[in-house]
Enzyme design. Structure first.
Site, PDB file in Angstrom:
ATOM      1  N   GLU A 146     -19.359 -38.981 -10.988  1.00 35.10           N
ATOM      2  CA  GLU A 146     -18.154 -38.179 -11.216  1.00 35.10           C
ATOM      3  C   GLU A 146     -16.968 -38.711 -10.421  1.00 35.10           C
ATOM      4  OE1 GLU A 146     -17.974 -36.185 -13.532  1.00 35.10           O
ATOM      5  OE2 GLU A 146     -20.073 -35.755 -13.952  1.00 35.10           O
ATOM      6  N   ASN A 175     -13.767 -40.548 -12.117  1.00 35.33           N
ATOM      7  CA  ASN A 175     -12.429 -39.968 -11.966  1.00 35.33           C
ATOM      8  C   ASN A 175     -11.416 -41.007 -11.500  1.00 35.33           C
ATOM      9  OD1 ASN A 175     -13.069 -37.427 -12.825  1.00 35.33           O
ATOM     10  ND2 ASN A 175     -13.107 -36.483 -10.800  1.00 35.33           N
ATOM     11  N   ARG A 223     -11.774 -33.602 -22.236  1.00 37.66           N
ATOM     12  CA  ARG A 223     -12.740 -33.474 -21.137  1.00 37.66           C
ATOM     13  C   ARG A 223     -12.969 -32.018 -20.752  1.00 37.66           C
ATOM     14  NH1 ARG A 223     -14.622 -37.814 -18.880  1.00 37.66           N
ATOM     15  NH2 ARG A 223     -13.891 -39.700 -19.923  1.00 37.66           N
TER      16      ARG A 223
HETATM   17  N1  LIG Z   1      -9.171 -39.927  -8.562  1.00 36.65           N
HETATM   18  C1  LIG Z   1      -8.300 -39.161  -9.248  1.00 36.65           C
HETATM   19  N2  LIG Z   1      -7.015 -39.590  -9.454  1.00 36.65           N
HETATM   20  C2  LIG Z   1      -6.130 -38.829 -10.139  1.00 36.65           C
HETATM   21  N3  LIG Z   1      -6.420 -37.622 -10.679  1.00 36.65           N
HETATM   22  C3  LIG Z   1      -7.666 -37.148 -10.515  1.00 36.65           C
HETATM   23  C4  LIG Z   1      -8.667 -37.883  -9.799  1.00 36.65           C
HETATM   24  N4  LIG Z   1      -9.805 -37.151  -9.784  1.00 36.65           N
HETATM   25  C5  LIG Z   1      -9.535 -36.021 -10.469  1.00 36.65           C
HETATM   26  N5  LIG Z   1      -8.252 -35.997 -10.917  1.00 36.65           N
HETATM   27  C6  LIG Z   1      -7.598 -34.897 -11.665  1.00 36.65           C
HETATM   28  O1  LIG Z   1      -8.368 -33.728 -11.498  1.00 36.65           O
HETATM   29  C7  LIG Z   1      -8.738 -33.193 -12.781  1.00 36.65           C
HETATM   30  C8  LIG Z   1     -10.111 -32.543 -12.688  1.00 36.65           C
HETATM   31  O2  LIG Z   1     -11.136 -33.500 -12.424  1.00 36.65           O
HETATM   32  P1  LIG Z   1     -12.625 -33.223 -12.920  1.00 36.65           P
HETATM   33  O3  LIG Z   1     -13.457 -34.409 -12.634  1.00 36.65           O
HETATM   34  O4  LIG Z   1     -13.083 -31.925 -12.375  1.00 36.65           O
HETATM   35  O5  LIG Z   1     -12.436 -33.023 -14.494  1.00 36.65           O
HETATM   36  P2  LIG Z   1     -12.146 -34.148 -15.607  1.00 36.65           P
HETATM   37  O6  LIG Z   1     -12.370 -35.501 -15.050  1.00 36.65           O
HETATM   38  O7  LIG Z   1     -10.806 -33.884 -16.177  1.00 36.65           O
HETATM   39  O8  LIG Z   1     -13.240 -33.810 -16.697  1.00 36.65           O
HETATM   40  P3  LIG Z   1     -14.792 -34.266 -16.619  1.00 36.65           P
HETATM   41  O9  LIG Z   1     -15.079 -34.614 -15.187  1.00 36.65           O
HETATM   42  O10 LIG Z   1     -15.532 -33.062 -17.091  1.00 36.65           O
HETATM   43  O11 LIG Z   1     -14.914 -35.437 -17.527  1.00 36.65           O
HETATM   44  C9  LIG Z   1      -8.654 -34.363 -13.743  1.00 36.65           C
HETATM   45  O12 LIG Z   1      -8.421 -33.934 -15.068  1.00 36.65           O
HETATM   46  C10 LIG Z   1      -7.484 -35.154 -13.156  1.00 36.65           C
HETATM   47  O13 LIG Z   1      -6.255 -34.633 -13.602  1.00 36.65           O
HETATM   48 MG   LIG Z   2     -14.064 -36.018 -14.004  1.00 41.17          MG
END
Ligand SMILES: Nc1ncnc2c1ncn2[C@@H]1O[C@H](COP(=O)(O)OP(=O)(O)OP(=O)(O)O)[C@@H](O)[C@H]1O
Ligand SMILES: [Mg+2]
Lengths: 144, 113
Positions: free
Chosen positions: A46, A50, A103
């Site tokens: 995860e 991200n 997502r």
């Molecule tokens: N390393 C990062 N850099 C920039 N934005 C981030 C980063 N990690 C998370 N985010 C932001 O935080 C939000 C939530 O992250 P999270 O991993 O919970 O959900 P997601 O990635 O959108 O969906 P999923 O993990 O279910 O595929 C993301 O949609 C993004 O906008």
């Molecule tokens: Mg994610």
């Protein structure tokens, strides 16, 4: 902390699997149960995903640093990117929140559920660092 | 990720093998979407028996395909999920939305009776 590993790799999707293999090896060395190893693989997946997807918008030649520190008592995982950063960390960490309509916003949910502590540091246009800690004292087999 | 396709009338069965993450879930998305559009598939059965890993990217693609099928009057069934994968899916809430068949808990219930 007794052991430290640090790896910097390129933001290629295939490297997510390599990061998982690394944490699985560390967890196996710590004699963790299979279910704990599975959870650690998910959290690392995860955090690294991200960085690639959100931090770097899938740009494939950017650096991601993975740092793993552990002793008998705790395991600390740090994942750092130099990507776009998160403007509102609290909002980003809400369950089901995602900036991508395709997502589910589950990444932070899994990191939070499977680890004992989760810290996110982020600066817009500079990058994001995720630090996660798992306490091992209650989940490792005691060797007396 | 290995995807074995089986098509019978309007039903597409996919036997998946390997890890379902951001690196491989795009292949699954394309495999399903192509068949929905080209052959008018309305029922998608995902057999996860040989899946060794899943994370939010894999779960997102599965839910996305379900949401695409729904307004077309289609449906999705997920079968034979290994227990460690099912735990992750449960936390995501997917079993409350999509139909699961032959899940680890149901197998256990069967044994108890
Ligand atoms: N390393 C990062 N850099 C920039 N934005 C981030 C980063 N990690 C998370 N985010 C932001 O935080 C939000 C939530 O992250 P999270 O991993 O919970 O959900 P997601 O990635 O959108 O969906 P999923 O993990 O279910 O595929 C993301 O949609 C993004 O906008
Ligand atoms: Mg994610």
């Amino acid at each position: 902390m007794k052991n430290q590993l640090e790896l910097t790799f390129t933001s290629l999707p295939g490297n997510v699997g390599i990061a998982r293999m690394l944490i699985a090896s560390v967890a196996a060395q710590l004699d963790l149960a299979l279910s704990d190893i599975e959870e650690l693989k998910v959290v690392i997946s995860e955090a690294v995903s991200n960085s690639i997807i959100h931090g770097y918008k899938n740009k494939e030649d950017m650096p991601i640093t993975l740092r793993i520190e552990y002793d008998e008592k705790k395991l600390k995982i740090l994942v750092r990117d130099q990507g776009c950063g998160i403007p509102d960390i609290e909002q980003a960490m809400q369950p089901a929140y995602s900036t991508d309509p395709e997502r589910m916003g589950l990444g932070f949910v899994f990191m939070q559920s499977f680890m004992d502590d989760l810290q996110v540091e982020s600066t817009v246009n500079e990058g994001t660092t995720v630090i996660m800690v798992k306490e091992l004292e209650n989940i490792r087999p005691s060797k007396h | 990720m290995l995807i074995e396709k089986n098509i019978q009338r309007q039903t597409l069965t996919l036997n998946l093998q390997g890890e379902l993450d951001m690196n491989t879930s795009e292949t699954l998305r394309q495999a399903i979407d192509t068949e929905i559009e080209r052959r008018g598939i309305r029922t998608v059965i995902l057999n996860l028996e040989e899946v060794s890993f899943i994370d939010s990217s894999g779960l997102g693609v599965i839910l996305g395909r379900y949401k695409k099928l729904l307004p077309m009057g289609g449906k999705m069934i997920i079968t034979n999920v290994p227990s460690h994968i099912y735990k992750i899916m449960e936390l995501s809430g997917l079993p409350r939305i999509i139909e699961f068949e032959n899940t680890p808990s149901r197998k256990m219930e069967g044994r108890e009776k």
